[in-house]
Design a protein around this motif. Structure first.
Motif, PDB file in Angstrom:
ATOM      1  N   ALA A 191       0.664  -1.314  -0.587  1.00 27.74           N
ATOM      2  CA  ALA A 191      -0.192   0.169   0.230  1.00 27.74           C
ATOM      3  C   ALA A 191       1.267   1.452  -0.064  1.00 27.74           C
ATOM      4  N   VAL A 192       0.490   2.044  -0.250  1.00 31.37           N
ATOM      5  CA  VAL A 192       0.617   3.514  -0.191  1.00 31.37           C
ATOM      6  C   VAL A 192       0.666   4.531   1.174  1.00 31.37           C
ATOM      7  N   LYS A 193       1.718   4.790   1.602  1.00 28.77           N
ATOM      8  CA  LYS A 193       1.669   5.181   3.078  1.00 28.77           C
ATOM      9  C   LYS A 193       1.869   6.823   2.514  1.00 28.77           C
ATOM     10  N   ALA A 194       0.640   6.700   4.095  1.00 24.89           N
ATOM     11  CA  ALA A 194       1.164   8.128   4.472  1.00 24.89           C
ATOM     12  C   ALA A 194       0.973   8.660   5.836  1.00 24.89           C
ATOM     13  N   HIS A 195       1.534  10.024   6.281  1.00 20.10           N
ATOM     14  CA  HIS A 195       0.855  10.139   8.050  1.00 20.10           C
ATOM     15  C   HIS A 195       0.615  11.306   7.903  1.00 20.10           C
ATOM     16  N   TRP A 196      -0.841  11.648   8.821  1.00 23.65           N
ATOM     17  CA  TRP A 196      -1.566  13.039   8.815  1.00 23.65           C
ATOM     18  C   TRP A 196      -1.797  12.882   9.935  1.00 23.65           C
ATOM     19  N   SER A 210       1.956   9.056 -10.563  1.00 23.81           N
ATOM     20  CA  SER A 210       2.869   7.388  -9.577  1.00 23.81           C
ATOM     21  C   SER A 210       2.498   7.273  -8.616  1.00 23.81           C
ATOM     22  N   SER A 211       3.562   6.244  -7.864  1.00 24.59           N
ATOM     23  CA  SER A 211       3.500   6.174  -6.387  1.00 24.59           C
ATOM     24  C   SER A 211       4.129   7.120  -6.010  1.00 24.59           C
ATOM     25  N   GLU A 212       5.174   7.374  -6.591  1.00 22.97           N
ATOM     26  CA  GLU A 212       6.276   8.440  -6.094  1.00 22.97           C
ATOM     27  C   GLU A 212       5.251   9.859  -5.383  1.00 22.97           C
ATOM     28  N   LEU A 252       2.373  10.625  -5.425  1.00 27.68           N
ATOM     29  CA  LEU A 252       1.201   9.877  -4.399  1.00 27.68           C
ATOM     30  C   LEU A 252       1.151  10.408  -3.626  1.00 27.68           C
ATOM     31  N   LYS A 253       2.907   9.740  -2.694  1.00 24.24           N
ATOM     32  CA  LYS A 253       3.192   9.661  -1.281  1.00 24.24           C
ATOM     33  C   LYS A 253       3.364  11.699  -1.168  1.00 24.24           C
ATOM     34  N   ALA A 254       4.220  12.099  -2.202  1.00 18.79           N
ATOM     35  CA  ALA A 254       4.362  13.347  -2.251  1.00 18.79           C
ATOM     36  C   ALA A 254       3.330  14.265  -1.591  1.00 18.79           C
ATOM     37  N   GLU A 255       2.126  13.786  -2.134  1.00 18.29           N
ATOM     38  CA  GLU A 255       0.559  14.205  -2.435  1.00 18.29           C
ATOM     39  C   GLU A 255       0.690  14.249  -1.189  1.00 18.29           C
ATOM     40  N   LEU A 256       0.418  13.018  -0.627  1.00 14.42           N
ATOM     41  CA  LEU A 256      -0.258  12.872   0.386  1.00 14.42           C
ATOM     42  C   LEU A 256       0.502  13.529   2.057  1.00 14.42           C
ATOM     43  N   ALA A 257       1.376  13.827   1.993  1.00 13.50           N
ATOM     44  CA  ALA A 257       2.455  13.867   2.586  1.00 13.50           C
ATOM     45  C   ALA A 257       2.235  15.351   2.797  1.00 13.50           C
ATOM     46  N   LEU A 258       1.674  16.265   1.974  1.00 16.44           N
ATOM     47  CA  LEU A 258       1.404  17.568   1.670  1.00 16.44           C
ATOM     48  C   LEU A 258       0.101  17.802   2.422  1.00 16.44           C
ATOM     49  N   ILE A 259      -0.676  16.900   1.849  1.00 20.46           N
ATOM     50  CA  ILE A 259      -2.216  16.990   2.485  1.00 20.46           C
ATOM     51  C   ILE A 259      -1.523  16.669   3.841  1.00 20.46           C
ATOM     52  N   GLY A 260      -0.937  15.889   4.693  1.00 22.74           N
ATOM     53  CA  GLY A 260      -0.800  15.440   5.737  1.00 22.74           C
ATOM     54  C   GLY A 260      -0.664  16.972   7.002  1.00 22.74           C
ATOM     55  N   THR A 261      -0.068  17.942   6.092  1.00 22.81           N
ATOM     56  CA  THR A 261       0.276  19.505   6.468  1.00 22.81           C
ATOM     57  C   THR A 261      -1.274  20.486   6.621  1.00 22.81           C
TER      58      THR A 261
END
Length: 156
Positions: free
Chosen positions: A95-100, A142-144, A146-155
């Motif tokens: 899975a694509v992982k993120a921290h919010w 891409s997965s990368e 997505l990870k970058a966007e999800l990290a931004l969303i977490g802020t």
């Protein structure tokens, strides 16, 4: 598409995230939640806050991440607050992982009105993040990316 929101107790933040996501998501997308050390019950103010916002609460319950062993989520999003020294659950898999990270509204100390306001503020923050997630062109990323966007969303 499946999204798994993980937290420690699975009584506030991950439950709120699951409910908001399922309320806003289009058909074909579904959220789940779990905790590494589930309390065994959903915090009453989580349910009250969701009810007040017109978001369904049926089927919400505090559960262990073990319950989702065979889920195979596309995304795993942790919502625990690392700044508070909480241990975030770890979920392995493709899975694509993120921290919010979110402060636990149940830890807020104040008058009953102030504690309710903390739950409402947490819900609004989750709504903002989920709306940003749902606005992403997921199939074109891409997965990368997505990870970058999800990290931004977490802020947010």
């Amino acid at each position: 598409m499946k999204v798994l929101f993980l937290c420690t107790a699975n009584s506030c933040r991950s439950i709120l995230s699951e409910a908001v996501f399922n309320h806003l998501a289009p058909v074909g997308m579904k959220a789940y939640s779990a905790g590494s050390q589930p309390k065994g019950e959903v915090h009453p103010l989580s349910l009250k806050t969701l009810d007040k916002a017109g978001i369904a609460t049926e089927g919400l319950y505090s559960k262990s991440s073990d319950e989702h062993e065979s889920l195979a989520p596309d995304f795993v999003i942790t919502v625990c607050d690392k700044a508070a020294g909480e241990a975030c659950p770890v979920f392995f898999g493709p899975a694509v992982k993120a921290h919010w990270g979110l402060a636990d509204p149940s830890d807020y100390r104040g008058s009953p009105e102030e504690v309710e306001a903390a739950f409402e503020a947490t819900l609004e923050r989750i709504k903002t993040r989920v709306q940003a997630f749902l606005a992403l062109p997921l199939k074109q990323m891409s997965s990368e990316q997505l990870k970058a966007e999800l990290a931004l969303i977490g802020t947010l």
